[in-house]
Scaffold this motif. Structure first.
Motif, PDB file in Angstrom:
ATOM      1  N   LEU A  93       0.821  -1.193   0.000  1.00  0.00           N
ATOM      2  CA  LEU A  93       0.000   0.000   0.000  1.00  0.00           C
ATOM      3  C   LEU A  93       0.860   1.250   0.000  1.00  0.00           C
ATOM      4  O   LEU A  93       2.027   1.210   0.373  1.00  0.00           O
ATOM      5  N   MET A  94       0.249   2.356  -0.428  1.00  0.00           N
ATOM      6  CA  MET A  94       0.921   3.652  -0.472  1.00  0.00           C
ATOM      7  C   MET A  94       0.526   4.435   0.768  1.00  0.00           C
ATOM      8  O   MET A  94      -0.636   4.431   1.166  1.00  0.00           O
ATOM      9  N   SER A  95       1.493   5.106   1.364  1.00  0.00           N
ATOM     10  CA  SER A  95       1.229   5.883   2.569  1.00  0.00           C
ATOM     11  C   SER A  95       2.376   6.859   2.777  1.00  0.00           C
ATOM     12  O   SER A  95       2.983   7.326   1.825  1.00  0.00           O
ATOM     13  N   ARG A  96       2.671   7.107   4.060  1.00  0.00           N
ATOM     14  CA  ARG A  96       3.823   7.924   4.430  1.00  0.00           C
ATOM     15  C   ARG A  96       4.371   7.406   5.761  1.00  0.00           C
ATOM     16  O   ARG A  96       3.665   6.752   6.520  1.00  0.00           O
ATOM     17  N   VAL A  97       5.647   7.700   6.011  1.00  0.00           N
ATOM     18  CA  VAL A  97       6.277   7.373   7.286  1.00  0.00           C
ATOM     19  C   VAL A  97       6.412   8.682   8.042  1.00  0.00           C
ATOM     20  O   VAL A  97       6.935   9.668   7.522  1.00  0.00           O
ATOM     21  N   GLU A  98       5.926   8.687   9.278  1.00  0.00           N
ATOM     22  CA  GLU A  98       5.956   9.895  10.100  1.00  0.00           C
ATOM     23  C   GLU A  98       6.905   9.711  11.278  1.00  0.00           C
ATOM     24  O   GLU A  98       7.363   8.605  11.554  1.00  0.00           O
ATOM     25  N   GLY A  99       7.177  10.811  11.968  1.00  0.00           N
ATOM     26  CA  GLY A  99       7.960  10.745  13.192  1.00  0.00           C
ATOM     27  C   GLY A  99       9.458  10.869  13.001  1.00  0.00           C
ATOM     28  O   GLY A  99      10.207  10.752  13.967  1.00  0.00           O
ATOM     29  N   LEU A 100       9.912  11.066  11.770  1.00  0.00           N
ATOM     30  CA  LEU A 100      11.325  11.300  11.504  1.00  0.00           C
ATOM     31  C   LEU A 100      11.424  12.143  10.239  1.00  0.00           C
ATOM     32  O   LEU A 100      10.458  12.233   9.478  1.00  0.00           O
ATOM     33  N   PRO A 101      12.554  12.780  10.009  1.00  0.00           N
ATOM     34  CA  PRO A 101      12.685  13.620   8.811  1.00  0.00           C
ATOM     35  C   PRO A 101      12.411  12.812   7.540  1.00  0.00           C
ATOM     36  O   PRO A 101      12.797  11.643   7.438  1.00  0.00           O
ATOM     37  N   ALA A 102      11.743  13.440   6.586  1.00  0.00           N
ATOM     38  CA  ALA A 102      11.360  12.754   5.346  1.00  0.00           C
ATOM     39  C   ALA A 102      12.561  12.104   4.661  1.00  0.00           C
ATOM     40  O   ALA A 102      12.454  11.003   4.122  1.00  0.00           O
ATOM     41  N   GLU A 103      13.705  12.769   4.708  1.00  0.00           N
ATOM     42  CA  GLU A 103      14.913  12.270   4.040  1.00  0.00           C
ATOM     43  C   GLU A 103      15.528  11.064   4.749  1.00  0.00           C
ATOM     44  O   GLU A 103      16.413  10.402   4.205  1.00  0.00           O
ATOM     45  N   SER A 104      15.089  10.770   5.977  1.00  0.00           N
ATOM     46  CA  SER A 104      15.649   9.653   6.742  1.00  0.00           C
ATOM     47  C   SER A 104      15.000   8.312   6.420  1.00  0.00           C
ATOM     48  O   SER A 104      15.492   7.271   6.846  1.00  0.00           O
ATOM     49  N   VAL A 105      13.893   8.323   5.697  1.00  0.00           N
ATOM     50  CA  VAL A 105      13.203   7.081   5.356  1.00  0.00           C
ATOM     51  C   VAL A 105      13.991   6.362   4.268  1.00  0.00           C
ATOM     52  O   VAL A 105      14.380   6.965   3.276  1.00  0.00           O
ATOM     53  N   ARG A 106      14.242   5.073   4.475  1.00  0.00           N
ATOM     54  CA  ARG A 106      15.070   4.288   3.559  1.00  0.00           C
ATOM     55  C   ARG A 106      14.347   3.024   3.107  1.00  0.00           C
ATOM     56  O   ARG A 106      13.588   2.430   3.866  1.00  0.00           O
TER      57      ARG A 106
END
Length: 133
Positions: A93-106
């Protein structure tokens, strides 16, 4: 062994309405097609490929892995991410990861779902937090 349980949809309501009902209860639901054994997401009336109208509802454990990530940087606003998550039950599914800077998602990052209830009255939707090892 699976960490999901079979649940019964309400007698009335579209698959989207049933999905949103479960989100309203804080649960990420998905369907399973008994004809193929495959997880089905986004909620549907019949199984894709099989045409099977007998789809069962299950509750996800909420655990998944980031498959792809894009960082959006609108001018004058903070950046945010858009991610594709491969859930442990076999759907994406498509979503977003929250709770950390956007650039930190890997890619490959383990995440856990939670239900976001927008303050503006929009329907609830799943978002993700990074799993802390």
């Amino acid at each position: 062994m699976t960490n999901t349980v079979n649940i019964s949809p309400s007698a009335s309501g579209s698959p989207l309405a049933v999905f949103r009902d479960y989100l309203g209860k804080g649960q990420l639901a998905y369907q399973r097609d008994a004809a193929t054994g495959e997880a089905v997401f986004y909620p549907r009336v019949i199984g894709p490929g099989s045409g099977n109208p007998d789809l069962t509802w299950r509750i996800s454990t909420g655990l998944g892995t980031v498959y792809a990530v894009t960082v959006i940087s609108p001018r004058g606003e903070p950046p945010y991410n858009v991610v594709l998550i491969d859930m442990d039950e076999g759907f994406r599914l498509m979503s977003r990861v929250e709770g950390l800077p956007a650039e930190s998602v890997r890619i490959g990052m383990r995440v856990r779902a939670r239900v976001h209830h927008p303050a503006d009255g929009q329907p609830p939707h799943p978002v993700f937090d990074a799993e802390i090892a």
